[in-house]
Each structure stands twice: as structure tokens, then as C-alpha cells.
Design an enzyme around this catalytic site. Structure first.
Site, PDB file in Angstrom:
ATOM      1  N   CYS B 105       1.281  -1.480   0.152  1.00 42.32           N
ATOM      2  CA  CYS B 105       0.471  -0.328  -0.446  1.00 42.32           C
ATOM      3  C   CYS B 105       0.828   1.257   0.323  1.00 42.32           C
ATOM      4  O   CYS B 105       0.370   2.316  -0.484  1.00 42.32           O
ATOM      5  CB  CYS B 105      -0.868   0.078   0.698  1.00 42.32           C
ATOM      6  SG  CYS B 105      -1.878  -1.283   1.131  1.00 42.32           S
ATOM      7  N   PHE B 243     -14.089  -2.427  13.236  1.00 42.69           N
ATOM      8  CA  PHE B 243     -15.821  -2.476  13.641  1.00 42.69           C
ATOM      9  C   PHE B 243     -16.317  -3.184  14.386  1.00 42.69           C
ATOM     10  O   PHE B 243     -17.734  -4.460  14.316  1.00 42.69           O
ATOM     11  CB  PHE B 243     -16.126  -2.852  11.738  1.00 42.69           C
ATOM     12  CG  PHE B 243     -16.173  -2.085  11.105  1.00 42.69           C
ATOM     13  CD1 PHE B 243     -16.836  -0.614  10.878  1.00 42.69           C
ATOM     14  CD2 PHE B 243     -15.873  -1.682   9.529  1.00 42.69           C
ATOM     15  CE1 PHE B 243     -16.675   0.563  10.138  1.00 42.69           C
ATOM     16  CE2 PHE B 243     -15.228  -1.172   9.061  1.00 42.69           C
ATOM     17  CZ  PHE B 243     -16.128   0.618   9.511  1.00 42.69           C
ATOM     18  N   ARG B 245     -18.602  -4.123  16.929  1.00 41.47           N
ATOM     19  CA  ARG B 245     -19.633  -3.521  17.225  1.00 41.47           C
ATOM     20  C   ARG B 245     -21.274  -4.572  17.030  1.00 41.47           C
ATOM     21  O   ARG B 245     -21.289  -5.161  16.927  1.00 41.47           O
ATOM     22  CB  ARG B 245     -20.093  -2.830  16.172  1.00 41.47           C
ATOM     23  CG  ARG B 245     -19.671  -1.217  15.656  1.00 41.47           C
ATOM     24  CD  ARG B 245     -19.940  -0.552  14.369  1.00 41.47           C
ATOM     25  NE  ARG B 245     -19.026   0.218  14.376  1.00 41.47           N
ATOM     26  CZ  ARG B 245     -19.249   1.105  13.640  1.00 41.47           C
ATOM     27  NH1 ARG B 245     -20.538   1.457  12.458  1.00 41.47           N
ATOM     28  NH2 ARG B 245     -18.001   2.303  13.059  1.00 41.47           N
ATOM     29  N   GLY B 246     -21.550  -4.232  18.247  1.00 40.45           N
ATOM     30  CA  GLY B 246     -22.688  -5.947  19.054  1.00 40.45           C
ATOM     31  C   GLY B 246     -21.659  -6.927  18.887  1.00 40.45           C
ATOM     32  O   GLY B 246     -20.946  -6.906  19.465  1.00 40.45           O
TER      33      GLY B 246
END
Lengths: 260, 260
Positions: B105, B243, B245-246
Site C-alpha cells: 500500500c 468494526f 460492534r454488537g
């Protein structure tokens, strides 16, 4: 080079673990070559690199105006910008020097504002906007921000130069977003000294100093300013607003440019 | 110096404009003096400055272990840390040099990982945790984060070194939060190579490289990684999750350390 990259990752959902494709934003080291000399490198998202280079060099007072640029090339798969231009050689030398201390909260300022030059950088523009306009534009801030939609992993700046014109800058590094929008405006021949700038992230000293260096009179964010950001705004006559949400906002300093 | 600062600002709500008190987080320039020599300065929030200095110098391989520090003083109203210690003088010189390019990258890495040293920095720990634990801790991430509660304007890191022990780092600059938690753990004599680290912000190359330099095996965030962050995690054997989440998360690389 594309600004995004797809790869296989492992998703976990409850007790399930499975592979799936995901899209991530790229982060590169962009080299800046001015008149054959490497003046620096910035970590950046590879989109609008030329505008980033122009905005950055103008914010550091190395280039005074876009018309001083005689050649602008993007090379090396998008990882190098080469510029031929009339430059302020003294400010290239200052680029990696340490900044100046502003009293009140500690240090600030990127390299090229020295105390004697502060008075020259005070923003005197009488430009003003309504609070309603600022609130409305914040409500639709992420319109037309493709990288944010695809990755959820970039900062965004929007520079409104008149009632019908705005420029968008997206980058993993927040300060680059300001240089990108200013670079775009300058390359389009549009003055930024009667404009307002909205950014997605926190108003740290670096962000506030960028607005001052570009002489943008109004800077607003959905989130907070630091103490030092506020002190710089106070000193340089910048209208600084945070927590622009719904029909409310906190104007930290110089509220005269936001009328109700 | 207090990490927060109160001042009068202008609040706008609909067509009303009025003054009120607001609390902002401070941002200072923290000078680092090692054995009488100024090795650098970092913009930081003035809380846990000693831990920040220790964590930073260890992440840059300038100090190998906290027991090599013979004196640690906070001076100049909290804006200067002076350290006497056994140091790696060669790495002090490298501090302001440019980093190394990782293919995939673009560039990354802070100063002191050279290509020959990469193999030595690969994380080999067999430490693992359950996805359920990670999800639970993310759900209560901001517990006991006073600066976040007061200002909404800091990043946070939490380092979990065993089932009952964690360290919190709060700072306006995201990378400082990692150095603060690691510095706190090292100053408490606690090993970080079998721990997991949670951060509030994006997993840019700088954040991922910090975790690698401290040899922390698991790094997680509520938000996304960049492409370069993922590449560094891949190369150095770091378990990288975003991420969270939950009950879901995206494990970008090395999912073996997160079991369902």
C-alpha cells in the site's frame, strides 16, 4: 493507484466465523519534489494528490499563488508530485523546524508562522453566513463523499466558496483534507478568503492553524475544538464553531461572522 | 496544568445567540529530555505525561525496559519530562529520519524498524481471547474515561493485561493513547506481550505500527483499518480487528487469536 483496495478478511458474527471481501482505504507516502529538491513527504490517501501538494505548499508559504507554478506532475504510480514553481526558499528550510509557542494552552502553529508575522496573518474578512445555512450544510455533509461511503475510514473537508460552489477533500489524515480543498480552489482560480470550511473531525491546533494559514474566515465541525484550537482562533480572528448539530452550535470565538 | 480548561463561548440555538461556559481539552507541546538532551516534542493532552514519555521512548526502541530508567521528572508546569536512563543512542538519531516502505500500500513504519529488524519484531504470542469478551469490552469502552466525558474531544485506548487489570490512556492525539497505556503498564511492571488493546479511532498505519513496536498481539477498534494498517498487521503477525460492534467484527488479519 486506486484510493481503495479490496481484500479477503474474516468476519465474526456471534459464534460464526467466515471469510468475505472488504474494501479498505489506501494510505501512501506521497513525496513532494519542488524544483528538483525533495521538500518532504506526507502520509495520504491517493486521490487529489496534486491539489494536496499545492494546498500544502501554499499553507506553508512556500508557494504564494497557483500562477507561480509552471509544471505539476503526478508520477511513480501516484506516490510522487513534482512541481516547478517560483518558491520562497527560506520557508522550505523552515518546514521541519519546530513551531512557535502561543500562550494560553501551550505550543502550536506549523512551521512558518513566526511571532512577527502573526499580525500579518490576522483574518480581517467581513464575510459572514447565517447559522441556518451552516446547520443545513452540516446536515448533508457526507453528500458526494465516495471514499467515506465505501470505507467509512476517511476524514472529509468541504469548502464553500460561493452559494453554488464547493470543493470536497477526502483523506485518511485530517489536515490533508483542508490542503486538498484549498488546493482544488486555488487550481480553479477561486479565492478562499471569503469562504467557509466544514470538517468532519476535531478542531485541534493543527486544523485551526491550517485554516488561518489559508486565510479562511470561518471553520466549523460537528465535533469539539481543543483549548489550543480556540486560542489560535482568538488570536488570528478566525470564526470557529463546533458541535454544529441540528439547529445548535458552539461558536468558540469571533461569532460576528455567524448571524442568526 | 489541568488537562481541561473552562472558557466563555457563544452558543447558538435556532434564532438565539447567548453566552455560556464550556469545557475544552488542553493540547500542549510536551518536551522530552533524555540524559540532558532534547530528543523531541509531542503535541499531547497534559495527563499521564510520564507514562506517555516512557511508552513513546520504548516504542521507538530508545529505552528497552522501565528498569533502565533511573530518574523521571515532570517539570515546567507539566510541559517537560526529563529522564535519566540507559538508552540506545543510535535510535535517538533515527527518531526524525524517514521510515521504511512496506510494499502493498505504500510507506509505513515509524523511524526505528528497519527491514532487517522486521523478522525480530514479528509477534509470535499464542495469547488468544474470545470474540464475546472483545464485544463485551467494546460495549463498555468509555467507562472510566473522564476526559472523554468532560470534553467529547479525546481519543481513548484501553489495554487489558489480564482478566482483572486494564489501563486507560486519553489524549487529543490518537497515537499518544497507545504510548500512555503501555507506559502505565511498564511503569507498573506488567508485561504487555500477552494483552489486548482497544482504541477509539481508525487503525491507520501509525496505530498498527505502535502496537507492533510494543509487541501487543491483538489490536481492536470500533471503526476501520486502512489498507496499510492491514498490510503491517499481516507482515508482523498482529491480530487486527475493526468494526467491533454488537456481536460482529471484521478481523483483518491473523484471526487465530480471536475464538468464537
Amino acid at each position: 493507484m486506486e484510493p481503495i483496495f479490496s481484500t479477503t478478511i474474516t468476519k465474526i458474527k456471534g459464534s460464526q466465523k467466515f471469510e468475505r471481501e472488504d474494501t479498505l482505504v489506501r494510505e501512501i507516502k506521497l513525496e513532494l519534489i519542488v524544483n528538483g529538491e525533495k521538500v518532504g513527504a506526507v502520509m495520504a490517501t491517493p486521490v487529489d494528490q496534486e491539489a494536496l501538494a499545492i494546498g500544502y505548499l501554499m499553507s506553508e508559504n512556500i508557494i504564494e499563488r497557483f500562477s507561480d507554478v509552471t509544471s505539476l506532475k503526478l508520477l511513480n504510480d501516484g506516490m510522487r508530485v513534482e512541481i516547478e514553481a517560483k518558491v520562497n526558499q527560506k520557508n522550505i528550510k523552515k518546514l521541519n523546524a519546530e513551531g512557535v509557542v502561543i500562550s494560553g494552552c501551550g505550543k502550536s502553529m506549523t512551521a512558518n508562522i513566526d511571532p512577527e508575522a502573526i499580525e500579518a496573518k490576522v483574518i480581517k474578512s467581513d464575510f459572514s453566513i447565517s447559522a441556518a445555512l451552516l446547520s443545513k450544510e452540516m446536515g448533508q455533509f457526507y453528500t458526494e463523499c465516495p471514499l467515506y461511503e465505501q470505507t467509512g475510514c476517511v476524514h472529509t473537508a468541504k469548502l464553500f466558496t460561493d452559494a453554488h460552489t464547493y470543493f470536497i477533500g477526502e483523506d485518511i489524515a485530517q489536515h490533508n483534507t483542508i490542503d486538498k480543498v484549498v488546493g482544488k480552489a486555488q487550481m480553479a482560480g477561486i479565492d478562499v478568503t471569503n469562504s467557509f470550511l466544514m470538517v468532519s473531525g476535531r478542531l485541534s491546533s493543527e486544523m485551526v492553524a491550517k485554516a488561518v494559514m489559508h486565510q479562511i474566515p470561518i471553520l466549523a465541525s460537528r465535533t469539539a475544538s481543543t483549548c489550543l484550537g480556540l486560542m489560535i482562533a482568538e488570536k488570528f480572528g478566525l470564526t470557529l464553531a463546533g458541535f454544529v448539530r441540528g439547529d445548535t452550535m458552539n461558536v468558540y470565538r469571533h461569532p460576528r461572522r455567524i448571524h442568526v
